[in-house]
Every structure is written in structure tokens, then in C-alpha cells.
Design an enzyme around this catalytic site. Sequence first.
Site, mmCIF file in Angstrom:
data_model
loop_
_atom_site.group_PDB
_atom_site.id
_atom_site.type_symbol
_atom_site.label_atom_id
_atom_site.label_comp_id
_atom_site.label_asym_id
_atom_site.label_seq_id
_atom_site.Cartn_x
_atom_site.Cartn_y
_atom_site.Cartn_z
ATOM 1 N N LYS A 40 -4.116 67.525 -28.096
ATOM 2 C CA LYS A 40 -4.478 67.640 -26.680
ATOM 3 C C LYS A 40 -5.996 67.628 -26.536
ATOM 4 C CE LYS A 40 -4.326 72.720 -26.754
ATOM 5 N NZ LYS A 40 -3.713 73.929 -26.170
ATOM 6 N N TYR A 262 -38.765 74.362 -20.176
ATOM 7 C CA TYR A 262 -38.578 75.047 -18.897
ATOM 8 C C TYR A 262 -38.979 76.515 -18.999
ATOM 9 C CZ TYR A 262 -36.108 71.136 -16.737
ATOM 10 O OH TYR A 262 -35.793 69.920 -16.193
#
Length: 371
Positions: A40, A262
Site C-alpha cells: 500500500k 531562514y
Amino acid sequence: MSAAMQRAGAILTVDLDAVVSNWRMLSKLAGKAECAAVVKADAYGLGAAEVGFALQAAGCRTFFVAHLEEGLELRKAIGFSSRVFVLNGTPPGTEGDFLSSVLMPVVNTMGEIAGWRRHASEKGRSMPVALQIDTGMSRLGLSPGDVAMLATDRALLGGLSVELVMSHLACADAAPHPANRAQLREFSKLRTVLPKRAASSLANSAGILLGKEYHFDLVRPGAALYGINPVAGQPSAVRQAVTVSARVLQLREVPVHTRVGYAHALTVQRRSRLATLSIGYADGWPRGASLSAFYKGQELPFAGRVSMDSIVVDATDCADLSREGEFVDIICARQTVDDIARAAGTIGYEIMTRLGRRFSRDYRRQSALAA
């Protein structure tokens, strides 16, 4: 290197030999039980088509996906010689898609049972299904009350051929947890009143390690196939199946006290050489996991915060990294998926399934597939 890899900012290499080796090792641990494969979420992000094909070539004959669409895609890759179970059941009106693609629904509710019973009546044929029973996880599956109803009124399963009865362990990665024995007892009890011809399945990757009484007829490993340690903090016998390498976009020399990234989260304390890598949180790397990259075995610590499309690393002490365009490893034997998960406060499953589609994928197959 292929044209796609030459254009790529990062490359995800999948060692299919390792996946097959892990499946064979788990199959051996499972003893007489059949060893299936859970593919999956696109085989936990690694490519269900490629992984499914390799495992089927190695002898795997039962697969599990989560959604109908995943099952339809898997069928295109592996053909019709193996069973494919769909864990999340049947969306209304999709019974025809299941039948035409020979997909087996895992039925979780009495409403789904009624829908399949009606469809069987309309088609005048027996419909194969799997039943999932909830033995204590409270996620998906028929309740003990539902099972009692099925045992009392056999007509409720009329027209249905129950091929598998399954449940899922909530605490298998913590062997001493009392929930494991409680779920084993509950599954064994409820199983006795459901169709006897159906196979039984309880164990996931970690459940296989709990011992043979948890194995029943079929085990369903997922994470362990792909190199994720099924029991965190314990030694693992599974082979790493994934490497991620990121391209160096820029190398630059910066003076002491240069601020990086940042919020200027880092200020360098010496004259430094920084390398900017073409990978970031948009590719699935956790923003909070400030770790390292590796070039020819040498560690390159992250410098500043992870950005959407880039990570800066400190290459000051790595004289070998001298050219832009080189690739450095960011998931490898030195820094595994489980290591990244610990740094991010999550589990390897989440890291693996978040790996982005922007990677160029390189599938490696050698000796193990022919063994």
C-alpha cells in the site's frame, strides 16, 4: 547515468535485492505460514509496480493494498497470477471494478457485507471476500457483536466466499504489552465461529517476531520489507532498501560570522565552505530533522534550517567535495530512515511514505532475484 537522473535534483535508489531478501527472511521466520507483502501507499513510497513485480518473481503470491485504485494499478504490473486484497473495503458502486480486476475486498462493516450479498444475488454467483474483525484496535473491522450476528444467522454471509479472516495488532512493536496476548485470545475466539475454510491472518511485520502462535495461515509484513526496523530500538535483521542522494547546487566560501538560512538560524564560527543541496521538505524531508549529508563517507552537517527545496550543509572539512553538480547521500547506511524518524519525532513509516515524487528513481536488481 540516465537522462532522467542527469536532470534530477535528487535520486532515490531502491535496492530490490534487499526488498526480496527481506521478504525471504520474513517468510523463513513465518515457518509454515504464507508470507504476503503489503504494498500500500505505493509500496511505502518506493513504487508498488516495481516492488510488486520483483516480489512476485521471487515467489510472493499474495499482496495487500489500501485502496481500490492502488489495486487496479498493481494489477497492471503483476498480472493476474497473484491475489490482491484491498484493505479499505468497497466504495459504493465499485463491485464491478473489483470483479473485473480480480481484486479481493477486505470487508470491515455489516453494510459492506450486505452490499456484497446483494451483488452476489444480482450476478447469481459466489463473491470472494475477506473479513476483518476488530480485536482491540478500534480502527477498522467487524465488532464482536457483528461476528456474533454472523455466527447466529449464516444467511448474512449468503453468496459470499470468505477467503480470509484477519485482524490487526495494535502493539506488536512492544512484545511485552498485554494487548498482544489479549488480541491473540480474542482473534482465536472469534475466529472459531466464522467460516472454517477461510485462512487466518493476524501478524504484521512486528507481529511475525512475536512467535509462531501469531502466524496462523498468513503473515502480512509491510515496513520490514523496505528496511524499516519493525521494533524501534532493537537490533534489526532487515536490509536497508533505500538510498537518497541530492545534487549540490552551489558551493560557496563564506567568512566567519556569516548567517545562514531562514531566521538566520545558524551563524558560522569560522571561515566555511557551504554546499546547497537540491532537496527539502517538499521532497518529504522533515523540516525539523537537522542531521547530516555524506560524501564518500565524510559527514557534512546541516547548516541552518531545512527549506522547501534546499538544504545547506557545511562542507568545510570535506576537500573531496570540490564541484557543483556532485551528489551527496542523505539517506544511506550511515543515516537510515529510522535515524531520520527519531530526529523528527516520528516513525520510519511516515518518513518512507512521504518521500516525494520529484526524485528520479533508480531500481537496482542483481543476484537476489535470481536466487
